[in-house]
Design a protein around this motif. Sequence first.
Motif, PDB file in Angstrom:
ATOM      1  N   GLY A 386       0.798  -1.231   0.000  1.00  0.00           N
ATOM      2  CA  GLY A 386       0.000   0.000   0.000  1.00  0.00           C
ATOM      3  C   GLY A 386       0.822   1.268   0.000  1.00  0.00           C
ATOM      4  N   GLY A 387       2.150   1.122   0.027  1.00  0.00           N
ATOM      5  CA  GLY A 387       3.017   2.296  -0.011  1.00  0.00           C
ATOM      6  C   GLY A 387       3.408   2.827   1.351  1.00  0.00           C
ATOM      7  N   PHE A 388       2.987   2.143   2.438  1.00  0.00           N
ATOM      8  CA  PHE A 388       3.306   2.603   3.791  1.00  0.00           C
ATOM      9  C   PHE A 388       4.588   1.906   4.266  1.00  0.00           C
ATOM     10  CE2 PHE A 388      -1.239   3.005   3.211  1.00  0.00           C
ATOM     11  CZ  PHE A 388      -1.524   4.272   3.721  1.00  0.00           C
ATOM     12  N   LEU A 389       5.688   2.185   3.568  1.00  0.00           N
ATOM     13  CA  LEU A 389       6.938   1.478   3.832  1.00  0.00           C
ATOM     14  C   LEU A 389       7.496   1.791   5.210  1.00  0.00           C
ATOM     15  CD1 LEU A 389       8.781   1.715   0.396  1.00  0.00           C
ATOM     16  CD2 LEU A 389       7.586  -0.232   1.373  1.00  0.00           C
ATOM     17  N   GLN A 390       7.387   3.045   5.640  1.00  0.00           N
ATOM     18  CA  GLN A 390       7.917   3.422   6.948  1.00  0.00           C
ATOM     19  C   GLN A 390       7.150   2.713   8.057  1.00  0.00           C
ATOM     20  OE1 GLN A 390      10.754   5.339   7.625  1.00  0.00           O
ATOM     21  NE2 GLN A 390      10.352   4.358   9.611  1.00  0.00           N
ATOM     22  N   GLU A 391       5.807   2.650   7.910  1.00  0.00           N
ATOM     23  CA  GLU A 391       4.983   1.956   8.904  1.00  0.00           C
ATOM     24  C   GLU A 391       5.307   0.459   8.923  1.00  0.00           C
ATOM     25  OE1 GLU A 391       0.260   1.217  10.054  1.00  0.00           O
ATOM     26  OE2 GLU A 391       0.800   2.669   8.490  1.00  0.00           O
ATOM     27  N   ALA A 392       5.543  -0.101   7.734  1.00  0.00           N
ATOM     28  CA  ALA A 392       5.895  -1.516   7.649  1.00  0.00           C
ATOM     29  C   ALA A 392       7.224  -1.773   8.350  1.00  0.00           C
ATOM     30  CB  ALA A 392       5.973  -1.950   6.185  1.00  0.00           C
ATOM     31  N   GLU A 393       8.198  -0.874   8.115  1.00  0.00           N
ATOM     32  CA  GLU A 393       9.510  -1.031   8.756  1.00  0.00           C
ATOM     33  C   GLU A 393       9.410  -0.871  10.266  1.00  0.00           C
ATOM     34  OE1 GLU A 393      14.098   0.608   8.182  1.00  0.00           O
ATOM     35  OE2 GLU A 393      12.459   1.459   6.987  1.00  0.00           O
ATOM     36  N   ASP A 394       8.553   0.051  10.722  1.00  0.00           N
ATOM     37  CA  ASP A 394       8.342   0.247  12.163  1.00  0.00           C
ATOM     38  C   ASP A 394       7.720  -0.996  12.789  1.00  0.00           C
ATOM     39  OD1 ASP A 394       9.360   2.780  11.948  1.00  0.00           O
ATOM     40  OD2 ASP A 394       7.404   3.779  11.871  1.00  0.00           O
ATOM     41  N   LEU A 395       6.785  -1.613  12.063  1.00  0.00           N
ATOM     42  CA  LEU A 395       6.135  -2.808  12.589  1.00  0.00           C
ATOM     43  C   LEU A 395       7.141  -3.940  12.750  1.00  0.00           C
ATOM     44  CD1 LEU A 395       3.499  -4.105  13.496  1.00  0.00           C
ATOM     45  CD2 LEU A 395       3.046  -4.726  11.109  1.00  0.00           C
ATOM     46  N   VAL A 396       8.109  -4.020  11.834  1.00  0.00           N
ATOM     47  CA  VAL A 396       9.167  -5.034  11.952  1.00  0.00           C
ATOM     48  C   VAL A 396       9.947  -4.830  13.244  1.00  0.00           C
ATOM     49  CG1 VAL A 396      11.328  -5.882  10.960  1.00  0.00           C
ATOM     50  CG2 VAL A 396       9.397  -5.386   9.466  1.00  0.00           C
ATOM     51  N   SER A 397      10.256  -3.592  13.565  1.00  0.00           N
ATOM     52  CA  SER A 397      11.044  -3.307  14.771  1.00  0.00           C
ATOM     53  C   SER A 397      10.245  -3.545  16.053  1.00  0.00           C
ATOM     54  CB  SER A 397      11.562  -1.863  14.739  1.00  0.00           C
ATOM     55  OG  SER A 397      10.474  -0.945  14.763  1.00  0.00           O
ATOM     56  N   ARG A 398       8.888  -3.472  15.966  1.00  0.00           N
ATOM     57  CA  ARG A 398       8.043  -3.648  17.160  1.00  0.00           C
ATOM     58  C   ARG A 398       7.610  -5.105  17.363  1.00  0.00           C
ATOM     59  NH1 ARG A 398       4.845   0.398  14.925  1.00  0.00           N
ATOM     60  NH2 ARG A 398       3.059  -1.032  15.000  1.00  0.00           N
ATOM     61  N   MET A 399       7.886  -5.964  16.405  1.00  0.00           N
ATOM     62  CA  MET A 399       7.456  -7.359  16.524  1.00  0.00           C
ATOM     63  C   MET A 399       8.102  -8.035  17.732  1.00  0.00           C
ATOM     64  SD  MET A 399       7.310  -9.244  12.838  1.00  0.00           S
ATOM     65  CE  MET A 399       9.083  -9.356  12.819  1.00  0.00           C
ATOM     66  N   PRO A 400       7.354  -8.915  18.393  1.00  0.00           N
ATOM     67  CA  PRO A 400       7.958  -9.668  19.507  1.00  0.00           C
ATOM     68  C   PRO A 400       8.806 -10.846  19.028  1.00  0.00           C
ATOM     69  CG  PRO A 400       5.654 -10.263  19.276  1.00  0.00           C
ATOM     70  CD  PRO A 400       5.907  -9.181  18.267  1.00  0.00           C
ATOM     71  N   PHE A 401       9.146 -10.865  17.734  1.00  0.00           N
ATOM     72  CA  PHE A 401       9.982 -11.922  17.160  1.00  0.00           C
ATOM     73  C   PHE A 401      11.101 -11.275  16.348  1.00  0.00           C
ATOM     74  CE2 PHE A 401       5.415 -12.622  16.506  1.00  0.00           C
ATOM     75  CZ  PHE A 401       5.154 -13.679  17.372  1.00  0.00           C
TER      76      PHE A 401
END
Length: 529
Positions: A386-401
């Motif tokens: 969807g073009g929300f690359l920054q949000e996607a990258e932030d979600l990677v950093s917040r994952m509990p894995f």
Amino acid sequence: MYDILISKLRRCCSLKHINQLHGFLIITGLFNDDNFILSKFIETCSRIGFSQYGHVVFRHKYKPSIYLYNTMIKSSSLQQSSAKESIILFNTIRVAGLLPDSYSFPFVLRAVNRVLDGNVGRQVHGQVIRSGFQENVHVAIALVQVYSSCGYMEDARHVFDEMSRLGDVALSNAMIAGYAGVGDMDSARQIFQSMREKNVISWTSLIAGYVHVKRPEEAIEIFHMMKGEEDVELDEVALLSTLSACADLGALELGQWIHGFIHQRNMRMTVRLCNALVDMYVKSGNIQKALQVFESMPCKTVVSWTTMIVGLAFHGLGREALEIFSRMERAGTRPNEISFIGILSACSHVGLVELGRTYFNSMSSKYGITPKIQHYGCMIDLLGRGGFLQEAEDLVSRMPFNANAAIWGSLLACARTQGDSSLAAKALQHLSILEPHNSGNYTLVSNTYAAIGEWSEARLVRKTMRSLDVKKLPGGSSIELNGCIHRFVSGSVPNNAEAKEIHEILREINRQCKMEGCGQKKEDQLLTE
């Protein structure tokens, strides 16, 4: 009186009935005098869900017989929660002045199988030998099953070899299933081929084993051999395993044959068979047939709904998948973890980012399902597409894995689509550690740089790829012809009896393409692809 009591025990279906029959046994004196009737009473308690009641009755029995002990051991072995109690009870047989018999050992070994304790299995095996039951085939089968389940294949094979001279089909089936369970299909096939007699379980165990280890071609090969045996009747288990192999390979022709066979033999269309057919049709590309089978199901489980949702999402029919999910909720069926993988994938395919966020958040808030790494992967893919690359990258950093290769690969693909060379390089940095020999990752980054005109960076990535000796894997494809699956690898020449016929078909396809104005390659180019 016996016939009347047995009849009443068979019709017993409530605690009130249990209490009435218990009182009758005490009044008539049968409680203390008749171990057979008391055994049937305990079996009934277990059958209708009142196992503890049966245990209390047993404990109050004065000098129970070995027959009654066996009944209690068997009843306790049926449930995971009471399996340990079954083993403890077995160990009290000698304390009570009795000796275990040929029924005691298979029953207690079933309990050992449930708790997966190989050491206890060995202890029971020692008692088998001391009691002189090592030549009993039912005991041997139970021992093979226990050792196989615990991964002690050498012990299982030793028991089997000691008894293999009898040529017992059930014992061979247990050994085949044991090898299949640990993925040793070569040994399973060897046992299978050495059998003088085979039944449907023999064939099905081998087919299921090949499916389990992701070797569907061999599973289908065995199924075709099984079809040729006149004295073997295909049953539901065999068809379920073969349909799973068809789904893995996309073998639509054979899957359709099985569907027709089910109708021809008037077999009952169980929920499991319908689910397997839907899965096979979905993975074989016939989505309309999958929907037809799905809609014809009078009873749908969460597996039924989820298979259809995931299938529609896989074929890019996101809105249709979301509609099925809405119907599932209206039907009162609670979604599971896999359901949400399908839903989030569907949202990703149709670009419904906000709806995807809502579903992702509802997993824990509404359904109490903790998102796993696969769900985070779907959400990251949705945001990236969807073009929300920054949000996607932030979600990677917040994952509990820790992010796996699939997640970084998804980010890399999205970065390629969006032309974000910085994120692409970051993703490649992680992928070079997780998947150091995957040429596709390097190619994507190189193409990303090339797309935005950074040619020097693109060449540097290609140079890095060569210096690390990362090889580009050749592409492959498969085709189903006359019920057989043929695999081809780019650059290779088919070496089989059907090669000439396949080449003729390719020439005809090429000729028709040229006639329609879409043939852009020469005939020899088509044949080498």
